[in-house]
Design a protein around this motif. Structure first.
Motif, PDB file in Angstrom:
ATOM      1  N   THR B 142      12.965 -13.132  -2.662  1.00 28.96           N
ATOM      2  CA  THR B 142      13.078 -12.308  -1.463  1.00 28.96           C
ATOM      3  C   THR B 142      11.763 -12.081  -0.737  1.00 28.96           C
ATOM      4  O   THR B 142      11.763 -11.758   0.447  1.00 28.96           O
ATOM      5  N   ALA B 143      10.624 -12.202  -1.422  1.00 36.91           N
ATOM      6  CA  ALA B 143       9.340 -11.985  -0.748  1.00 36.91           C
ATOM      7  C   ALA B 143       8.241 -12.658  -1.554  1.00 36.91           C
ATOM      8  O   ALA B 143       8.383 -12.884  -2.750  1.00 36.91           O
ATOM      9  N   LEU B 144       7.151 -12.994  -0.866  1.00 38.83           N
ATOM     10  CA  LEU B 144       6.035 -13.579  -1.587  1.00 38.83           C
ATOM     11  C   LEU B 144       4.722 -13.103  -1.000  1.00 38.83           C
ATOM     12  O   LEU B 144       4.658 -12.657   0.145  1.00 38.83           O
ATOM     13  N   ALA B 145       3.679 -13.199  -1.815  1.00 34.53           N
ATOM     14  CA  ALA B 145       2.337 -12.839  -1.376  1.00 34.53           C
ATOM     15  C   ALA B 145       1.350 -13.687  -2.157  1.00 34.53           C
ATOM     16  O   ALA B 145       1.677 -14.261  -3.189  1.00 34.53           O
ATOM     17  N   SER B 146       0.152 -13.780  -1.642  1.00 38.05           N
ATOM     18  CA  SER B 146      -0.908 -14.485  -2.359  1.00 38.05           C
ATOM     19  C   SER B 146      -2.150 -13.617  -2.374  1.00 38.05           C
ATOM     20  O   SER B 146      -2.401 -12.835  -1.459  1.00 38.05           O
ATOM     21  N   ASP B 147      -2.928 -13.760  -3.450  1.00 38.79           N
ATOM     22  CA  ASP B 147      -4.156 -12.986  -3.539  1.00 38.79           C
ATOM     23  C   ASP B 147      -5.330 -13.824  -3.029  1.00 38.79           C
ATOM     24  O   ASP B 147      -5.166 -15.012  -2.714  1.00 38.79           O
ATOM     25  N   PRO B 148      -6.509 -13.233  -2.924  1.00 45.63           N
ATOM     26  CA  PRO B 148      -7.644 -13.979  -2.381  1.00 45.63           C
ATOM     27  C   PRO B 148      -7.990 -15.239  -3.173  1.00 45.63           C
ATOM     28  O   PRO B 148      -8.586 -16.167  -2.627  1.00 45.63           O
ATOM     29  N   HIS B 199      16.641  -4.404  -7.411  1.00 42.16           N
ATOM     30  CA  HIS B 199      16.227  -5.438  -6.468  1.00 42.16           C
ATOM     31  C   HIS B 199      14.744  -5.295  -6.164  1.00 42.16           C
ATOM     32  O   HIS B 199      14.268  -4.194  -5.905  1.00 42.16           O
ATOM     33  N   MET B 200      14.038  -6.405  -6.156  1.00 43.48           N
ATOM     34  CA  MET B 200      12.667  -6.429  -5.661  1.00 43.48           C
ATOM     35  C   MET B 200      12.704  -7.068  -4.278  1.00 43.48           C
ATOM     36  O   MET B 200      13.245  -8.167  -4.111  1.00 43.48           O
ATOM     37  N   THR B 201      12.129  -6.396  -3.303  1.00 43.47           N
ATOM     38  CA  THR B 201      12.274  -6.844  -1.918  1.00 43.47           C
ATOM     39  C   THR B 201      10.976  -7.169  -1.217  1.00 43.47           C
ATOM     40  O   THR B 201      10.985  -7.820  -0.174  1.00 43.47           O
ATOM     41  N   GLY B 202       9.839  -6.676  -1.733  1.00 43.51           N
ATOM     42  CA  GLY B 202       8.576  -6.919  -1.039  1.00 43.51           C
ATOM     43  C   GLY B 202       7.422  -6.952  -2.023  1.00 43.51           C
ATOM     44  O   GLY B 202       7.481  -6.367  -3.097  1.00 43.51           O
ATOM     45  N   VAL B 203       6.335  -7.653  -1.648  1.00 45.22           N
ATOM     46  CA  VAL B 203       5.155  -7.732  -2.504  1.00 45.22           C
ATOM     47  C   VAL B 203       3.938  -7.955  -1.627  1.00 45.22           C
ATOM     48  O   VAL B 203       4.024  -8.594  -0.558  1.00 45.22           O
ATOM     49  N   ALA B 204       2.817  -7.401  -2.040  1.00 46.66           N
ATOM     50  CA  ALA B 204       1.564  -7.572  -1.303  1.00 46.66           C
ATOM     51  C   ALA B 204       0.410  -7.534  -2.291  1.00 46.66           C
ATOM     52  O   ALA B 204       0.533  -7.002  -3.396  1.00 46.66           O
ATOM     53  N   ALA B 213       4.533  -4.158  -5.552  1.00 41.66           N
ATOM     54  CA  ALA B 213       5.869  -4.637  -5.188  1.00 41.66           C
ATOM     55  C   ALA B 213       6.777  -3.436  -4.962  1.00 41.66           C
ATOM     56  O   ALA B 213       6.562  -2.354  -5.514  1.00 41.66           O
ATOM     57  N   VAL B 214       7.794  -3.633  -4.126  1.00 41.55           N
ATOM     58  CA  VAL B 214       8.745  -2.563  -3.852  1.00 41.55           C
ATOM     59  C   VAL B 214      10.151  -3.117  -3.922  1.00 41.55           C
ATOM     60  O   VAL B 214      10.364  -4.337  -3.914  1.00 41.55           O
ATOM     61  N   GLY B 215      11.112  -2.196  -3.970  1.00 36.92           N
ATOM     62  CA  GLY B 215      12.509  -2.604  -4.001  1.00 36.92           C
ATOM     63  C   GLY B 215      13.391  -1.377  -4.079  1.00 36.92           C
ATOM     64  O   GLY B 215      13.056  -0.319  -3.535  1.00 36.92           O
ATOM     65  N   PHE B 216      14.518  -1.527  -4.746  1.00 36.90           N
ATOM     66  CA  PHE B 216      15.406  -0.382  -4.897  1.00 36.90           C
ATOM     67  C   PHE B 216      16.349  -0.641  -6.058  1.00 36.90           C
ATOM     68  O   PHE B 216      16.513  -1.775  -6.517  1.00 36.90           O
TER      69      PHE B 216
END
Lengths: 167, 478
Positions: B142-148, B199-204, B213-216
């Motif tokens: 549902t979401a992805l992120a990358s670190d430096p 549910h996991m819906t977001g990550v940064a 990460a966030v979700g509900f």
């Protein structure tokens, strides 16, 4: 001939109520749902001489298509009528009020394939496998469509929790 | 309305009520032998209804020069269960089991995608499979992120039982082309295993390589509650607490100074902030128009020191600008613009300052089409057309957008199939499809010479996590 008539009668008797429910989900009214369901079976009857390989799926697809076509036409007619008289409150069919009617309204507002999957699985009480067979896709796709559909329905019902239909 | 019950329960209740009503209505159905006569009466009833409407108008004070034709016998819109999609009105349906049905578009060879006919040439259209991770159940990134450091973290859910709507969190981590699944390490934030859908819906990621990460969670007992997690490396996660007992968290971003998460709570659209992903506090706003009491925030992006937010309210979306304040102080909020349709994702070109908002729109109330908005200043927005393949798709939308180098890339679905589209600054555009079997709306991440595309590969009753690379050479000569 008599055998064909007998087999169609059995098919009609076994499937009419399910097709009627599907038509209601997409059309939103019982009178129009009856028209649609009966039209779907009339068309099936015209192809009954061995042309239909999977008549149960065929008549359901037909009913859903007819209902969506009918709804689009009614919306177009409503928009045209609004040019000459005060706007109607809604272009949508008038479901009887109630929480559960809002559920079917939310189903009608789903993207086409999500709405089909949800309607076949819940209204027609079909298994994921049967839904996949009717829709011609993998079971995983049906699960994805059901999951996405439920999320959208939850969002829509949550947005109208105040009692107003904001859509 | 009781919206705390899972939607599955609501649908089953509605189905039981529907069945009881249908039983009563079906009792009046004509015998099979009389179906032909029924058809003639139904057509006549529709004609009478339309004629009556016309007479009512003509009899009114305003005479409208408007001709109404009785509707034709209902045309059948072919909804091909297998293959031939997009047939026009009037065509008869084919059997769902037609052995001669066209298997549909796409190349059967794994890892190779075909561009639509609108592509300028063959270069830049290959979508190459990087990896697929088989697993039980059905995976939904549902979401992805990358670190430096270039480590990718993808969050989502695993659905084991479509009937019950059960879902459990899933996390995948990728680095230097290697991917693994870390889902077993996610703490479930107090929800009882087996009773909740989580549910996991977001990550940064923050500059130190930590992830939030966030979700509900959605339970019969507690309803829907927003959740948060934190990780030092994307593999091992600890639960955090958002200060709301009801609602959901949909997205999270790093602003340069703090994590900001968005979603909805009992009060409507909601924003939370945390310096480290552990302790979260709710944000209050000052401004001419606040957040919608019946809305939900679905994405957030840092832009020039401010935040741009997407708020969905019914079938419309608002773009909002928020200016963070010191801890505890109210943030300033103002509306930028509103649009018909559901916007889903924000992205930006840091070099040019161009913003993009992607989603879908339902122009006639049925079916949907892609919606892509562009802004050079964050204030005025223009719509940009997406030319996937020139076909009129009845069910299409965008789910993600990214800027890779100077190339804008969007991902979405059309008629249930994942699609990609890219446009470089010269205006050259190209489209691609994922290989056959790919499902789920794909996610995008800028990568070397193109984008990473994250999605699923369907295999019978399961959907496996999949990653592809779409090579997109920059033709601007930079």
């Amino acid at each position: 001939m008599a055998e064909e008539t007998s087999s169609f009668s059995a098919f009609y008797g076994e499937n009419y109520r399910s097709v009627l429910k599907l038509a209601y989900v997409f059309a939103g009214g019982w009178q129009v749902a009856e028209d649609i369901a009966q039209e779907a079976f009339v068309r099936a009857l015209s192809c009954w001489d061995g042309q239909l390989i999977a008549p149960e799926a065929w008549v359901r697809v037909t009913a859903v298509n007819l209902a969506r076509s009918r709804l689009r036409r009614r919306q177009a007619e409503s928009r045209a009528l609004e040019r000459a008289r005060p706007p109607a409150d809604s272009c949508e069919p008038a479901d009887p009020p109630g929480e559960l009617s809002r559920v079917w309204q939310a189903v009608r507002r789903l993207p086409k394939r999500q709405a089909q999957a949800v309607a076949l699985h819940y209204a027609d009480d079909l298994s994921v496998g049967d839904v996949a067979a009717i829709m011609g896709c993998a079971e995983g796709t049906v699960k994805a469509l059901l999951h996405q559909g439920r999320r959208r329905i939850a969002a829509q019902l949550g947005a109208s929790a105040g009692g107003e239909d904001g859509h | 309305m009781d919206t705390e019950r899972p939607v599955d329960d609501l649908l089953r209740s509605a189905s039981r009520e529907l069945d009881r009503a249908a039983a009563a209505v079906a009792g009046g159905a004509p015998p099979a032998a009389e179906l032909g006569g029924v058809r003639r009466r139904a057509v006549q009833r529709r004609r009478v209804g339309v004629a009556a409407a016309v007479l009512a108008l003509v009899a009114g004070a305003a005479v409208v020069a408007w001709r109404v034709s009785p509707p034709d016998a209902p045309s059948l819109i072919f909804d091909a269960p297998a293959g031939d999609e997009g047939a026009e009105d009037g065509e008869a349906p084919e059997s769902a089991a037609d052995p001669d049905a066209d298997p549909g578009p796409g190349d059967a060879d794994a890892g190779v995608g075909q561009a639509g006919p609108g592509a300028d040439d063959d270069s830049g259209t290959e979508v190459r499979e990087v990896i697929r991770l088989p697993a039980e159940g059905w995976q939904v990134p549902t979401a992805l992120a990358s670190d430096p450091a270039g480590r990718f973290v993808v969050v989502g859910v695993t659905v084991d039982d479509a009937d019950a709507g059960a879902a459990r969190p899933a996390v995948w981590v990728g680095e230097d082309g290697s991917w693994l699944r870390a889902g077993g390490q996610v703490a479930e934030s107090g929800a009882e295993a087996g009773e909740a859908a989580v549910h996991m819906t977001g990550v940064a990621s923050d500059p130190d390589g930590s992830f939030a990460a966030v979700g509900f969670t959605d339970t019969v007992a507690a309803g829907t509650r927003p959740l948060a997690w934190r990780s030092d490396n994307g593999e091992r996660w600890d639960s955090a607490t958002l200060p709301d007992e009801a609602g959901s968290a949909e997205a999270v971003t790093w602003t340069g100074e703090a994590f900001v998460a968005v979603g909805a709570a009992e009060r409507g659209s909601a924003v939370w902030t945390s310096p480290d992903g552990r302790a979260w506090s709710a944000v209050t706003f000052a401004g001419e128009r606040g957040l919608a009491a019946e809305g939900i925030l679905v994405d957030v992006l840092e832009y020039g020191g401010r935040l741009v937010l997407i708020e969905q309210v019914g079938d419309s979306s608002r773009l909002l600008a928020a200016e963070p304040a010191e801890r505890g102080a109210a943030w300033q909020l103002r509306e930028i613009d509103s649009f018909a349709g559901s916007l889903a994702r924000l992205t930006g070109d840091q070099e040019t300052g161009t913003l993009y908002a992607a989603g879908s729109q339902r122009p006639d109330g049925l079916g949907s089409e892609p919606l892509l908005l562009t802004s050079g200043d964050g204030q005025s927005w223009d719509r940009e057309a997406i030319g996937w393949d020139g076909a009129d798709h009845h069910d299409a939308g965008l789910h993600d957008a990214a800027v890779a180098g100077r190339v804008l890339v969007v991902a979405g679905t059309a008629d249930g199939l994942p699609r990609l589209w890219a446009r470089d600054p010269t205006g050259d555009a190209r489209a691609a499809e994922l290989p056959e079997g790919a499902g789920a709306p794909p996610l995008l991440a800028p990568a070397t010479d193109g984008v990473l595309v994250v999605g699923t590969v369907e295999d019978g009753a399961e959907a496996h996590f999949g990653v592809w690379h779409w090579e997109l050479p920059d033709r601007t000569g930079r």
